[in-house]
Motif scaffolding. Structure first.
Motif, PDB file in Angstrom:
ATOM      1  N   ARG A 100      67.854  52.884  93.268  1.00 21.36           N
ATOM      2  CA  ARG A 100      68.596  53.588  94.298  1.00 21.36           C
ATOM      3  C   ARG A 100      69.316  52.578  95.180  1.00 21.36           C
ATOM      4  NH1 ARG A 100      64.018  57.742  96.521  1.00 21.36           N
ATOM      5  NH2 ARG A 100      62.679  57.371  94.751  1.00 21.36           N
TER       6      ARG A 100
ATOM      7  N   LYS B  60      65.346  68.163  91.439  1.00 18.91           N
ATOM      8  CA  LYS B  60      66.421  67.990  92.417  1.00 18.91           C
ATOM      9  C   LYS B  60      67.773  68.411  91.842  1.00 18.91           C
ATOM     10  CE  LYS B  60      64.130  64.104  94.718  1.00 18.91           C
ATOM     11  NZ  LYS B  60      64.209  62.659  95.021  1.00 18.91           N
TER      12      LYS B  60
ATOM     13  N   ARG C 141      78.118  61.824  96.879  1.00 17.55           N
ATOM     14  CA  ARG C 141      77.068  61.341  97.769  1.00 17.55           C
ATOM     15  C   ARG C 141      75.819  62.205  97.635  1.00 17.55           C
ATOM     16  NH1 ARG C 141      79.519  62.162 102.245  1.00 17.55           N
ATOM     17  NH2 ARG C 141      80.763  60.258 102.064  1.00 17.55           N
ATOM     18  N   ALA C 142      76.025  63.503  97.524  1.00 13.53           N
ATOM     19  CA  ALA C 142      74.881  64.414  97.385  1.00 13.53           C
ATOM     20  C   ALA C 142      74.149  64.190  96.070  1.00 13.53           C
ATOM     21  CB  ALA C 142      75.353  65.863  97.487  1.00 13.53           C
TER      22      ALA C 142
ATOM     23  N   ARG D 277      74.011  61.383  94.410  1.00  8.12           N
ATOM     24  CA  ARG D 277      73.278  60.113  94.504  1.00  8.12           C
ATOM     25  C   ARG D 277      71.963  60.302  95.255  1.00  8.12           C
ATOM     26  NH1 ARG D 277      78.492  57.822  95.355  1.00  8.12           N
ATOM     27  NH2 ARG D 277      78.202  57.870  97.607  1.00  8.12           N
ATOM     28  N   ARG D 278      72.020  61.070  96.334  1.00  2.00           N
ATOM     29  CA  ARG D 278      70.798  61.309  97.098  1.00  2.00           C
ATOM     30  C   ARG D 278      69.801  62.155  96.313  1.00  2.00           C
ATOM     31  NH1 ARG D 278      73.175  62.473 103.238  1.00  2.00           N
ATOM     32  NH2 ARG D 278      73.840  60.317 103.631  1.00  2.00           N
ATOM     33  N   ALA D 279      70.327  63.026  95.463  1.00  2.00           N
ATOM     34  CA  ALA D 279      69.442  63.800  94.598  1.00  2.00           C
ATOM     35  C   ALA D 279      68.925  62.966  93.431  1.00  2.00           C
ATOM     36  CB  ALA D 279      70.166  65.042  94.064  1.00  2.00           C
ATOM     37  N   ASN D 280      69.414  61.693  93.354  1.00  2.00           N
ATOM     38  CA  ASN D 280      68.927  60.741  92.348  1.00  2.00           C
ATOM     39  C   ASN D 280      69.281  61.171  90.934  1.00  2.00           C
ATOM     40  OD1 ASN D 280      67.822  58.253  91.925  1.00  2.00           O
ATOM     41  ND2 ASN D 280      65.740  59.012  91.676  1.00  2.00           N
TER      42      ASN D 280
END
Length: 284
Positions: free
Chosen positions: A5, A83, A262-263, A265-268
């Motif tokens: 991450r 996710k 971006r969302a 990436r945050r959700a991996n």
């Protein structure tokens, strides 16, 4: 175990979710069934009974487990977790909420703009599921449940999937990407309207002989009448849908793409997982 991450050994890629062999097989199966469902009246004789109200429940019953199969296959091929499914749910809810804003007036439906950008970010597999689920949710929200609904779900799934199949997700950035998505959105908006016209045209009566469907006639003759029907009845509607999709994509598309990436990436999404020897401290 260490994950890749931002801040933990390297950034997570913002590329669209790839298609694995199981995802391809599931999408090919569901798309094949959809093509048959839309096109079989063109090959039927005059006594076959052409109302899609008879086959729509069967199509819907087949569509739901196949959508689940696409999700499961995509997760299995990419190793994603819950996710990703949560992201699908959020985007489907937003898309369903956008649809009533235009109420379909003159084809002005802002949800198509969101589907193009979401399909670009999520990839073809999740894009297909997102488009179908969004149309299902919006039908429940607006009371648009009828024999046309499973056909709308298929058409919107194809619409969103196509955005995920566009080239250059890792390299194309800046103004070129919204421009490409705008062109795709315009073409796909007309394609969506044309496909949905085919669903209804085969059993709508009371039309002039020049644009009406003649069961049992050669396919090429019926297709000529169908194109005349589309030009006479829905060209203006599809033009409004295409124009709004292009305007929104060119004006705020870059901002929405950044937010979606971006969302994810945050959700991996598609995070690279590595294993380290015991006792080692992961970097960062």
């Amino acid at each position: 175990m260490a994950d890749r991450r931002p801040g933990r050994g390297g950034p997570v890629s913002a590329r669209a979710i790839r298609l694995g062999p199981r995802s391809v097989a599931a999408l090919a199966l569901i798309s094949g069934i959809g093509v048959i469902a839309f096109g079989w009246p063109l090959l039927a004789d005059a006594d076959s009974g052409l109302a899609h109200s008879a086959d729509a429940p069967w199509l819907f019953a087949a569509l739901l487990p196949l959508l689940v199969a696409v999700v499961v296959a995509t997760i299995a091929d990419t190793g994603m977790d819950a996710k990703a499914v949560a992201m699908l749910g959020v985007l489907a809810a937003v898309g369903a909420a956008l649809r009533p804003l235009g109420a379909g007036t003159a084809g002005l439906e802002p949800m198509f703009f969101l589907m193009v950008l979401s399909g670009r970010v999520l990839g073809p597999g999740f894009g297909f599921v997102l488009g179908s689920v969004t149309m299902f949710a919006s039908a429940l929200l607006t009371g648009g449940v009828g024999p046309w609904m499973p056909f709308q779900m298929l058409a919107m799934g194809w619409f969103t999937m196509g955005a995920g199949l566009l080239p250059g997700p890792d390299r194309l950035r800046g103004r070129a990407e919204p421009a490409m998505l705008g062109v795709y959105g315009a073409v796909a908006a007309f394609a969506y309207g044309t496909v949905m016209n085919l669903q209804g045209w085969t059993y709508i009566g009371g039309l002039s002989s020049g644009v009406s469907f003649h069961p049992g006639d050669p396919v090429h003759e019926n297709l000529v009448r169908f194109l005349a029907y589309c030009a006479a009845t829905s060209f203006g509607w599809d033009l409004g849908r295409a124009a709004l999709t292009v305007v929104l994509t060119l004006t705020i598309g870059s901002t929405v793409l950044k937010a979606l990436r971006r969302a994810t990436r945050r959700a991996n999404f598609e995070a690279q997982v590595t294993f380290e020897a015991p006792g080692r401290v992961p970097p960062g």
